[in-house]
Write a protein that holds these residues in place. Sequence first.
Motif, PDB file in Angstrom:
ATOM      1  N   PRO A  71       0.817  -1.204   0.000  1.00 33.41           N
ATOM      2  CA  PRO A  71       0.000   0.000   0.000  1.00 33.41           C
ATOM      3  C   PRO A  71       0.853   1.257   0.000  1.00 33.41           C
ATOM      4  N   LEU A  72       0.365   2.278  -0.681  1.00 36.19           N
ATOM      5  CA  LEU A  72       1.072   3.548  -0.717  1.00 36.19           C
ATOM      6  C   LEU A  72       0.659   4.402   0.470  1.00 36.19           C
ATOM      7  N   PHE A 106      11.534  11.145  -6.720  1.00 40.55           N
ATOM      8  CA  PHE A 106      10.270  10.919  -7.399  1.00 40.55           C
ATOM      9  C   PHE A 106       9.102  10.949  -6.431  1.00 40.55           C
ATOM     10  N   ASP A 107       7.959  11.329  -6.966  1.00 30.50           N
ATOM     11  CA  ASP A 107       6.695  11.178  -6.266  1.00 30.50           C
ATOM     12  C   ASP A 107       5.862  10.193  -7.070  1.00 30.50           C
ATOM     13  N   PRO A 139       0.896  12.549  -4.503  1.00 30.63           N
ATOM     14  CA  PRO A 139       1.593  12.774  -3.236  1.00 30.63           C
ATOM     15  C   PRO A 139       2.995  12.195  -3.303  1.00 30.63           C
ATOM     16  N   PRO A 140       3.931  12.774  -2.589  1.00 27.61           N
ATOM     17  CA  PRO A 140       5.319  12.296  -2.655  1.00 27.61           C
ATOM     18  C   PRO A 140       5.500  10.970  -1.943  1.00 27.61           C
ATOM     19  N   MET A 141       6.418  10.179  -2.478  1.00 23.41           N
ATOM     20  CA  MET A 141       6.837   8.948  -1.823  1.00 23.41           C
ATOM     21  C   MET A 141       8.222   9.191  -1.256  1.00 23.41           C
ATOM     22  N   ARG A 153       9.871   2.252  -5.034  1.00 21.37           N
ATOM     23  CA  ARG A 153       8.670   2.992  -4.645  1.00 21.37           C
ATOM     24  C   ARG A 153       8.926   4.486  -4.554  1.00 21.37           C
ATOM     25  N   ALA A 154      10.179   4.884  -4.480  1.00 21.10           N
ATOM     26  CA  ALA A 154      10.506   6.308  -4.545  1.00 21.10           C
ATOM     27  C   ALA A 154      10.767   6.745  -5.981  1.00 21.10           C
ATOM     28  N   GLY A 155      10.516   5.872  -6.943  1.00 19.13           N
ATOM     29  CA  GLY A 155      10.604   6.225  -8.352  1.00 19.13           C
ATOM     30  C   GLY A 155      11.953   6.039  -8.996  1.00 19.13           C
TER      31      GLY A 155
END
Length: 251
Positions: free
Chosen positions: A14-15, A61-62, A76-78, A168-170
């Motif tokens: 989940p994010l 990254f978001d 939203p940002p990760m 997950r941070a891109g």
Amino acid sequence: MAATTIKPLLPLSPLPTQTTTSPPTSCLSCKPISISRSSSATVYHRGNFAVSVAFNPQGNFDISLFDEDDESKAAPPMPPAEGRFDVVIDNDVISRLDLSPFQSATGMKSPLSVKPKEFLDRRIGFTINYTKEDPRDPRELSEYPDIRLWFVRLDATYPWLPVLLDWRAGELARYAAMLVPHQMNMKMGVVFNPEALELFVMRKVFIVYSWLKHHNIPKPRLKTNDMARMLGFGIGDELYDLIDSHPLDLS
């Protein structure tokens, strides 16, 4: 040759729900597409979810899910993975094709001596402190040939690196943008060449799966599949069976 947008699958966990106080400076947005190709060995399949990816001048990254009919929804940002290895590069490092900041930050002095487990636990990310000659230059970081060349050298030296990145941070999406031909679209962001993206993903599947198996990492197929899925591809077990039937010596 036609171009298509990359559409990663839904992330496997989940994010977090967070908000951002400042908008990203550029966007890498991906609309759903449906492409399937099959043979006796492999099946490629695009998923049914879309992911919006944006990066700021620091190279972070978001990522967030968005509804197909609501492209204006903010992403939203990760945050970076906790405790990850952070590699900082700048104009000087890039111009000299100097990989020492990466080696110092990660401890990867020799590619042959790297053990995957530590990096799979902590992950790797990049901060690109790049000063443009012309501040009004609208190009994104992935459009600068010198930056891309630095990443080409990095990838040639550490070809299994994508599986260790902070997905997950891109970081995986940006890494692909540095190596895969693409164009920038005002509405859709980065638009990848579809054949180039497919070849990139398949090459990494071959390399990463064999590398993980060589180091006796549990569930190498699952980890390799997770990497491919983040770039929008599903890999059939038949391909791994073929690889296993003709193993290579990586020592």
